[in-house]
Design a protein around this motif. Sequence first.
Motif, PDB file in Angstrom:
ATOM      1  N   TRP A 247     -35.242 -62.158 -27.823  1.00 57.79           N
ATOM      2  CA  TRP A 247     -34.346 -61.651 -27.124  1.00 57.79           C
ATOM      3  C   TRP A 247     -34.057 -62.206 -25.751  1.00 57.79           C
ATOM      4  CZ3 TRP A 247     -30.739 -57.705 -27.701  1.00 57.79           C
ATOM      5  CH2 TRP A 247     -30.402 -57.204 -26.535  1.00 57.79           C
ATOM      6  N   LEU A 248     -35.004 -63.038 -25.432  1.00 57.70           N
ATOM      7  CA  LEU A 248     -35.100 -63.941 -24.244  1.00 57.70           C
ATOM      8  C   LEU A 248     -33.891 -64.971 -24.679  1.00 57.70           C
ATOM      9  CD1 LEU A 248     -38.538 -64.193 -22.550  1.00 57.70           C
ATOM     10  CD2 LEU A 248     -36.361 -63.107 -21.747  1.00 57.70           C
TER      11      LEU A 248
ATOM     12  N   PHE B 148     -28.915 -52.419 -23.434  1.00 58.48           N
ATOM     13  CA  PHE B 148     -30.079 -53.021 -22.588  1.00 58.48           C
ATOM     14  C   PHE B 148     -31.541 -52.235 -22.192  1.00 58.48           C
ATOM     15  CE2 PHE B 148     -26.234 -55.844 -22.275  1.00 58.48           C
ATOM     16  CZ  PHE B 148     -26.813 -56.942 -22.550  1.00 58.48           C
ATOM     17  N   GLY B 149     -30.942 -51.048 -21.843  1.00 55.47           N
ATOM     18  CA  GLY B 149     -32.078 -50.138 -21.544  1.00 55.47           C
ATOM     19  C   GLY B 149     -33.090 -49.717 -22.601  1.00 55.47           C
ATOM     20  N   PRO B 150     -32.596 -49.261 -23.825  1.00 59.00           N
ATOM     21  CA  PRO B 150     -33.454 -49.226 -24.589  1.00 59.00           C
ATOM     22  C   PRO B 150     -34.465 -50.468 -25.494  1.00 59.00           C
ATOM     23  CG  PRO B 150     -31.603 -48.065 -25.447  1.00 59.00           C
ATOM     24  CD  PRO B 150     -31.309 -48.864 -24.020  1.00 59.00           C
ATOM     25  N   VAL B 151     -33.589 -51.491 -25.267  1.00 65.24           N
ATOM     26  CA  VAL B 151     -34.039 -52.733 -25.813  1.00 65.24           C
ATOM     27  C   VAL B 151     -35.287 -53.210 -24.928  1.00 65.24           C
ATOM     28  CG1 VAL B 151     -33.635 -55.351 -26.275  1.00 65.24           C
ATOM     29  CG2 VAL B 151     -32.402 -53.611 -27.287  1.00 65.24           C
ATOM     30  N   TRP B 152     -34.799 -53.344 -23.546  1.00 67.77           N
ATOM     31  CA  TRP B 152     -36.050 -53.616 -22.707  1.00 67.77           C
ATOM     32  C   TRP B 152     -37.115 -52.887 -22.552  1.00 67.77           C
ATOM     33  CZ3 TRP B 152     -36.897 -58.263 -21.187  1.00 67.77           C
ATOM     34  CH2 TRP B 152     -35.859 -59.155 -21.027  1.00 67.77           C
ATOM     35  N   THR B 153     -37.071 -51.391 -22.672  1.00 64.02           N
ATOM     36  CA  THR B 153     -38.028 -50.252 -22.782  1.00 64.02           C
ATOM     37  C   THR B 153     -38.964 -50.858 -23.861  1.00 64.02           C
ATOM     38  OG1 THR B 153     -36.600 -48.849 -21.891  1.00 64.02           O
ATOM     39  CG2 THR B 153     -38.715 -47.996 -22.777  1.00 64.02           C
ATOM     40  N   VAL B 154     -38.669 -51.062 -24.991  1.00 64.49           N
ATOM     41  CA  VAL B 154     -39.383 -51.373 -26.251  1.00 64.49           C
ATOM     42  C   VAL B 154     -40.084 -52.758 -26.004  1.00 64.49           C
ATOM     43  CG1 VAL B 154     -39.365 -52.199 -28.620  1.00 64.49           C
ATOM     44  CG2 VAL B 154     -37.893 -50.269 -27.791  1.00 64.49           C
TER      45      VAL B 154
ATOM     46  N   LEU C 227     -31.639 -70.786 -14.590  1.00 64.56           N
ATOM     47  CA  LEU C 227     -33.039 -71.359 -14.332  1.00 64.56           C
ATOM     48  C   LEU C 227     -34.046 -70.597 -14.544  1.00 64.56           C
ATOM     49  CD1 LEU C 227     -32.021 -73.759 -10.962  1.00 64.56           C
ATOM     50  CD2 LEU C 227     -32.218 -74.266 -13.527  1.00 64.56           C
ATOM     51  N   ASP C 228     -34.095 -69.125 -13.792  1.00 69.28           N
ATOM     52  CA  ASP C 228     -34.882 -68.307 -14.096  1.00 69.28           C
ATOM     53  C   ASP C 228     -35.164 -67.875 -15.650  1.00 69.28           C
ATOM     54  OD1 ASP C 228     -36.646 -65.829 -12.679  1.00 69.28           O
ATOM     55  OD2 ASP C 228     -35.445 -65.116 -14.128  1.00 69.28           O
ATOM     56  N   ILE C 229     -34.293 -67.653 -16.325  1.00 74.40           N
ATOM     57  CA  ILE C 229     -34.523 -67.050 -17.686  1.00 74.40           C
ATOM     58  C   ILE C 229     -34.700 -68.297 -18.630  1.00 74.40           C
ATOM     59  CG2 ILE C 229     -32.219 -67.354 -18.590  1.00 74.40           C
ATOM     60  CD1 ILE C 229     -32.445 -64.430 -19.812  1.00 74.40           C
ATOM     61  N   VAL C 230     -34.497 -69.778 -18.274  1.00 71.00           N
ATOM     62  CA  VAL C 230     -35.014 -70.715 -19.166  1.00 71.00           C
ATOM     63  C   VAL C 230     -36.563 -70.872 -18.637  1.00 71.00           C
ATOM     64  CG1 VAL C 230     -34.764 -73.339 -19.262  1.00 71.00           C
ATOM     65  CG2 VAL C 230     -32.689 -71.859 -19.378  1.00 71.00           C
ATOM     66  N   SER C 231     -36.910 -70.757 -17.698  1.00 72.68           N
ATOM     67  CA  SER C 231     -38.252 -70.927 -17.209  1.00 72.68           C
ATOM     68  C   SER C 231     -38.985 -69.756 -17.754  1.00 72.68           C
ATOM     69  CB  SER C 231     -38.293 -70.783 -15.741  1.00 72.68           C
ATOM     70  OG  SER C 231     -37.867 -71.741 -15.126  1.00 72.68           O
ATOM     71  N   LEU C 232     -38.538 -68.676 -17.923  1.00 77.95           N
ATOM     72  CA  LEU C 232     -39.112 -67.280 -18.345  1.00 77.95           C
ATOM     73  C   LEU C 232     -39.179 -67.420 -20.040  1.00 77.95           C
ATOM     74  CD1 LEU C 232     -39.962 -64.346 -18.286  1.00 77.95           C
ATOM     75  CD2 LEU C 232     -37.555 -63.776 -18.342  1.00 77.95           C
ATOM     76  N   LEU C 233     -38.335 -68.064 -20.615  1.00 76.91           N
ATOM     77  CA  LEU C 233     -38.397 -68.523 -22.070  1.00 76.91           C
ATOM     78  C   LEU C 233     -39.613 -69.408 -22.167  1.00 76.91           C
ATOM     79  CD1 LEU C 233     -37.082 -67.885 -24.692  1.00 76.91           C
ATOM     80  CD2 LEU C 233     -35.508 -69.800 -24.371  1.00 76.91           C
ATOM     81  N   GLY C 234     -39.699 -70.515 -21.544  1.00 69.66           N
ATOM     82  CA  GLY C 234     -40.588 -71.656 -21.805  1.00 69.66           C
ATOM     83  C   GLY C 234     -42.132 -71.087 -21.411  1.00 69.66           C
ATOM     84  N   VAL C 235     -41.868 -70.131 -20.381  1.00 70.12           N
ATOM     85  CA  VAL C 235     -43.458 -69.629 -20.238  1.00 70.12           C
ATOM     86  C   VAL C 235     -43.958 -68.729 -21.261  1.00 70.12           C
ATOM     87  CG1 VAL C 235     -44.815 -68.109 -18.618  1.00 70.12           C
ATOM     88  CG2 VAL C 235     -43.282 -69.896 -17.386  1.00 70.12           C
ATOM     89  N   ASN C 236     -43.097 -67.780 -21.858  1.00 67.35           N
ATOM     90  CA  ASN C 236     -43.201 -66.753 -22.597  1.00 67.35           C
ATOM     91  C   ASN C 236     -43.647 -67.519 -24.127  1.00 67.35           C
ATOM     92  OD1 ASN C 236     -43.436 -63.966 -22.095  1.00 67.35           O
ATOM     93  ND2 ASN C 236     -41.667 -64.630 -20.889  1.00 67.35           N
ATOM     94  N   GLY C 237     -42.771 -68.796 -24.218  1.00 63.78           N
ATOM     95  CA  GLY C 237     -43.092 -69.460 -25.660  1.00 63.78           C
ATOM     96  C   GLY C 237     -44.615 -69.839 -25.454  1.00 63.78           C
TER      97      GLY C 237
ATOM     98  N   PHE D  89     -31.682 -64.943 -26.750  1.00 65.65           N
ATOM     99  CA  PHE D  89     -30.227 -64.375 -26.990  1.00 65.65           C
ATOM    100  C   PHE D  89     -29.557 -64.094 -25.328  1.00 65.65           C
ATOM    101  CE2 PHE D  89     -27.503 -60.328 -27.417  1.00 65.65           C
ATOM    102  CZ  PHE D  89     -26.362 -60.819 -27.870  1.00 65.65           C
ATOM    103  N   ALA D  90     -30.512 -63.587 -24.372  1.00 65.43           N
ATOM    104  CA  ALA D  90     -30.096 -63.256 -23.250  1.00 65.43           C
ATOM    105  C   ALA D  90     -29.916 -64.555 -22.566  1.00 65.43           C
ATOM    106  CB  ALA D  90     -31.264 -62.610 -22.378  1.00 65.43           C
ATOM    107  N   THR D  91     -30.562 -65.927 -22.720  1.00 68.70           N
ATOM    108  CA  THR D  91     -30.189 -66.959 -22.415  1.00 68.70           C
ATOM    109  C   THR D  91     -28.674 -67.350 -22.726  1.00 68.70           C
ATOM    110  OG1 THR D  91     -32.334 -67.967 -22.339  1.00 68.70           O
ATOM    111  CG2 THR D  91     -31.026 -69.421 -22.013  1.00 68.70           C
ATOM    112  N   TYR D  92     -28.485 -67.201 -23.806  1.00 64.48           N
ATOM    113  CA  TYR D  92     -27.222 -67.473 -24.477  1.00 64.48           C
ATOM    114  C   TYR D  92     -26.049 -66.751 -23.625  1.00 64.48           C
ATOM    115  CZ  TYR D  92     -23.054 -66.155 -27.271  1.00 64.48           C
ATOM    116  OH  TYR D  92     -21.795 -66.034 -27.595  1.00 64.48           O
ATOM    117  N   LEU D  93     -26.477 -65.400 -23.282  1.00 66.45           N
ATOM    118  CA  LEU D  93     -25.542 -64.831 -22.591  1.00 66.45           C
ATOM    119  C   LEU D  93     -25.422 -64.979 -21.095  1.00 66.45           C
ATOM    120  CD1 LEU D  93     -26.605 -61.006 -23.887  1.00 66.45           C
ATOM    121  CD2 LEU D  93     -24.306 -62.446 -24.386  1.00 66.45           C
ATOM    122  N   THR D  94     -26.550 -65.280 -20.580  1.00 63.01           N
ATOM    123  CA  THR D  94     -26.542 -65.844 -19.100  1.00 63.01           C
ATOM    124  C   THR D  94     -25.776 -67.126 -18.886  1.00 63.01           C
ATOM    125  OG1 THR D  94     -28.626 -64.867 -18.681  1.00 63.01           O
ATOM    126  CG2 THR D  94     -27.763 -66.574 -17.216  1.00 63.01           C
ATOM    127  N   VAL D  95     -25.918 -68.032 -19.860  1.00 60.74           N
ATOM    128  CA  VAL D  95     -25.192 -69.364 -19.655  1.00 60.74           C
ATOM    129  C   VAL D  95     -23.719 -69.148 -20.135  1.00 60.74           C
ATOM    130  CG1 VAL D  95     -24.984 -71.668 -20.653  1.00 60.74           C
ATOM    131  CG2 VAL D  95     -27.239 -70.869 -20.073  1.00 60.74           C
TER     132      VAL D  95
END
Length: 195
Positions: A159-160, A58-64, A125-135, A162-168
């Motif tokens: 990545w968002l 997670f650290g290297p992926v998020w940094t990039v 709810l946060d990450i689904v909103s984040l995915l929509g805003v970024n889309g 995938f992160a949504t899948y992990l969160t759910v």
Amino acid sequence: MTTYIPQLTLPEAVFNSLPASILLPIALGTAVGYGTRHTPRQYLSLKQPPLRPPPWVFGPVWTVLYGMMGYAAYRAVNIGTSLLNSASTIAAARNGSTLYTIQLGLNLAWMPLFFGLGRPVAATLDIVSLLGVNGYLAYLWGGSVDRTAGWLLAPYLAWLGFATYLTVGVGHLNGWDLTNIAAFGGDDKENKKRA
């Protein structure tokens, strides 16, 4: 369509500086990561869905990703607000800067919601909103301002997703209750007793 809201938007000086545009999300993301203590241990103690990566990924992926999103913001705002552009392109660039700021706030809120407070429903709810805003942001900047800026957000969107899948998945597999995990901070002696 969104509107440019100066009070909800990072200062123009951030977008006008390449180092500030790139380093700000990296620094903020790093600070939130360090501020959420014992995250790798918490993460490993949860029931996980298939395909979960090890915590060190997670650290290297998020940094990039933070660097790419910062560069996308720099490009979109600098190219889009040039006086040589049409009023609609300038508006799209400025409106996108507000969306970018909002998405950065949503991004930074996810880890404290999920790990700090143990609130997987709120984090979902946060990450689904984040995915929509970024889309929408990728669509807006990529289609109306700078195609490269839009494409720079594509890995972040992937990545968002995938992160949504992990969160759910984690929320579902753990009964949507992570309160014991959230309490898993503090003194290591106390943590060993709880484990």
